[in-house]
Design a protein around this motif. Structure first.
Motif, short mmCIF file in Angstrom:
data_model
loop_
_atom_site.label_atom_id
_atom_site.label_comp_id
_atom_site.label_asym_id
_atom_site.label_seq_id
_atom_site.Cartn_x
_atom_site.Cartn_y
_atom_site.Cartn_z
N TRP A 145 4.35 14.02 6.27
CA TRP A 145 5.29 12.91 6.30
C TRP A 145 4.60 11.59 5.99
CZ3 TRP A 145 5.04 8.54 9.23
CH2 TRP A 145 6.11 7.65 9.04
N ARG A 146 3.45 11.36 6.64
CA ARG A 146 2.75 10.10 6.43
C ARG A 146 2.31 9.96 4.98
NH1 ARG A 146 0.49 11.33 11.48
NH2 ARG A 146 -1.50 11.94 10.57
N LEU A 147 1.80 11.04 4.41
CA LEU A 147 1.37 10.98 3.02
C LEU A 147 2.54 10.75 2.08
CD1 LEU A 147 -1.32 13.83 2.92
CD2 LEU A 147 -1.70 11.36 2.90
N GLY A 148 3.69 11.37 2.40
CA GLY A 148 4.86 11.18 1.56
C GLY A 148 5.37 9.75 1.61
N ASN A 149 5.41 9.19 2.82
CA ASN A 149 5.87 7.81 2.96
C ASN A 149 4.88 6.84 2.32
OD1 ASN A 149 6.84 5.63 5.72
ND2 ASN A 149 7.66 5.81 3.67
N TYR A 150 3.59 7.15 2.43
CA TYR A 150 2.55 6.33 1.81
C TYR A 150 2.73 6.30 0.29
CZ TYR A 150 -2.13 5.29 -0.01
OH TYR A 150 -3.19 4.78 -0.72
N ALA A 151 2.95 7.47 -0.30
CA ALA A 151 3.16 7.55 -1.76
C ALA A 151 4.42 6.78 -2.16
CB ALA A 151 3.25 9.01 -2.20
N GLU A 152 5.46 6.87 -1.32
CA GLU A 152 6.71 6.17 -1.60
C GLU A 152 6.51 4.66 -1.57
OE1 GLU A 152 10.03 6.58 1.24
OE2 GLU A 152 11.16 7.39 -0.45
N LEU A 153 5.77 4.17 -0.58
CA LEU A 153 5.50 2.75 -0.48
C LEU A 153 4.67 2.26 -1.67
CD1 LEU A 153 4.75 2.28 3.34
CD2 LEU A 153 6.73 1.44 2.07
N LEU A 154 3.69 3.04 -2.08
CA LEU A 154 2.90 2.67 -3.26
C LEU A 154 3.79 2.55 -4.49
CD1 LEU A 154 -0.42 4.73 -3.05
CD2 LEU A 154 -0.07 2.31 -2.54
N LYS A 155 4.77 3.44 -4.61
CA LYS A 155 5.69 3.38 -5.74
C LYS A 155 6.48 2.07 -5.70
CE LYS A 155 9.67 5.37 -5.60
NZ LYS A 155 10.82 6.30 -5.57
N TYR A 156 6.95 1.67 -4.52
CA TYR A 156 7.73 0.44 -4.42
C TYR A 156 6.87 -0.78 -4.71
CZ TYR A 156 11.30 3.35 -2.23
OH TYR A 156 12.24 4.32 -1.99
N MET A 177 -9.15 -0.97 -1.53
CA MET A 177 -9.24 -1.39 -0.13
C MET A 177 -7.86 -1.67 0.44
SD MET A 177 -12.32 -0.98 0.57
CE MET A 177 -12.24 -1.64 2.23
N GLU A 178 -6.98 -2.25 -0.36
CA GLU A 178 -5.61 -2.51 0.11
C GLU A 178 -4.85 -1.21 0.34
OE1 GLU A 178 -4.77 -6.89 -1.89
OE2 GLU A 178 -4.40 -5.08 -3.06
N LYS A 179 -5.07 -0.23 -0.52
CA LYS A 179 -4.42 1.07 -0.33
C LYS A 179 -4.89 1.73 0.96
CE LYS A 179 -3.70 2.05 -5.25
NZ LYS A 179 -4.09 2.93 -6.39
N ILE A 180 -6.18 1.62 1.24
CA ILE A 180 -6.72 2.19 2.48
C ILE A 180 -6.11 1.48 3.69
CG2 ILE A 180 -8.82 2.42 3.86
CD1 ILE A 180 -10.36 2.81 1.23
N ALA A 181 -6.02 0.15 3.61
CA ALA A 181 -5.44 -0.61 4.72
C ALA A 181 -3.97 -0.24 4.94
CB ALA A 181 -5.57 -2.11 4.44
N LEU A 182 -3.23 -0.04 3.85
CA LEU A 182 -1.82 0.36 3.96
C LEU A 182 -1.70 1.71 4.64
CD1 LEU A 182 1.18 -0.14 3.28
CD2 LEU A 182 0.75 1.00 1.07
N LYS A 183 -2.53 2.65 4.24
CA LYS A 183 -2.47 3.98 4.83
C LYS A 183 -2.84 3.95 6.31
CE LYS A 183 -3.81 8.76 3.93
NZ LYS A 183 -4.22 9.09 5.32
N GLU A 184 -3.81 3.10 6.67
CA GLU A 184 -4.18 2.99 8.09
C GLU A 184 -3.02 2.45 8.92
OE1 GLU A 184 -7.64 0.54 7.99
OE2 GLU A 184 -9.03 2.24 7.67
#
Length: 270
Positions: free
Chosen positions: A13-24, A35-42
């Motif tokens: 779920w977390r990975l799916g939502n993370y990918a969805e947010l990156l798309k947006y 580094m921003e992607k890592i911070a978002l995932k955290e």
């Protein structure tokens, strides 16, 4: 609180939502660094929280910006969505900012952005230019004479059909790009995106470089020569030379206006 007890135990779920947010973020025109992607995932690892704020910075057309996103998890739902962001543009020692909402076609579960205000659209709006939203069928432009209690400048909307017909106004100008259908389509798209667009004028057989931007509320095109001297071209084809010439010979006159007009910051607690 144990996050496993509230339905966030699935790494998928977390990975799916993370990918969805990156798309947006990408659809909004913000390409995040590693580094921003890592911070978002955290941030998503603390999914029991209802909201968090995420900031990114960079440059657009040589001007520094920052964007602070409000990312919210609806009550009883297992996903986060971007709801708004504050875009701050800095030119020299001056700053101007506004909050832009992020809307979705499905209000219950975000699946597709609706009329997104992208990074470049936010930049053009704060620089004073108008942007056309396809879904609304309207031009939007910030009204720097009115702001709300939070300091956000009002958004003024104008229908292209009722107030300003871009293609009709452009057709009255001796622009070489209009001779080719593909070049004309690119020109219209760029102007609808709010850009200050470079064009070639052909006057008495001589090519001249000019720059155009749209001001639909007043039914005019702002036209600049290479020295940034400005003409107003009304939709009916009547041109008026602006007597006061700009001293700045760059390609972004609105960024200079940002300082000279003394626009206040739009402030909002998100």
């Amino acid at each position: 609180m144990d996050k496993n007890s509230i339905g966030f135990e699935f790494e998928g779920w977390r990975l799916g939502n993370y990918a969805e947010l990156l798309k947006y973020f990408g659809e909004l025109g913000f390409q995040l660094s590693l580094m921003e992607k890592i911070a978002l995932k955290e941030n998503l690892d603390y999914a029991w929280h209802r909201k968090f704020h995420f900031e990114t910075q960079g440059y657009v057309n040589g001007s520094k910006y920052s964007a602070i996103f409000k990312i919210v998890r609806p009550k009883y739902e297992n996903y986060f969505a971007i709801r708004e962001y504050q875009f701050t543009l800095q030119t020299g020692n001056e700053k101007a900012a506004r909050i832009f909402d992020v809307g979705y076609c499905d209000s219950f579960h975000p699946d597709k952005l609706k009329d997104p205000i992208t990074k470049h659209a936010a930049y053009n709006l704060i620089c004073g230019r108008a942007v056309f939203l396809d879904d609304m069928g309207k031009w939007i432009q910030l009204d720097f004479t009115h702001s709300d209690e939070a300091g956000n400048f009002r958004i003024r909307c104008d229908s292209e059909d009722d107030r300003f017909k871009l293609e009709e106004a452009i057709s009255k100008l001796p622009i070489k790009e209009l001779d080719d259908a593909e070049s004309k389509a690119r020109l219209l798209e760029s102007l609808r995106n709010g850009n200050l667009q470079s064009v070639i004028y052909n006057v008495n057989g001589v090519d001249e470089r000019k720059y155009i931007e749209v001001s639909p509320h007043f039914k005019i095109l702002n036209i600049y020569d290479v020295y940034m001297r400005r003409e107003l071209m009304h939709q009916d084809g009547v041109a008026q030379r602006i007597l006061k010439e700009g001293e700045q010979k760059n390609l972004q006159p609105k960024e200079q206006d940002l300082q000279s007009k003394g626009r206040k910051n739009g402030k909002h607690s998100i």
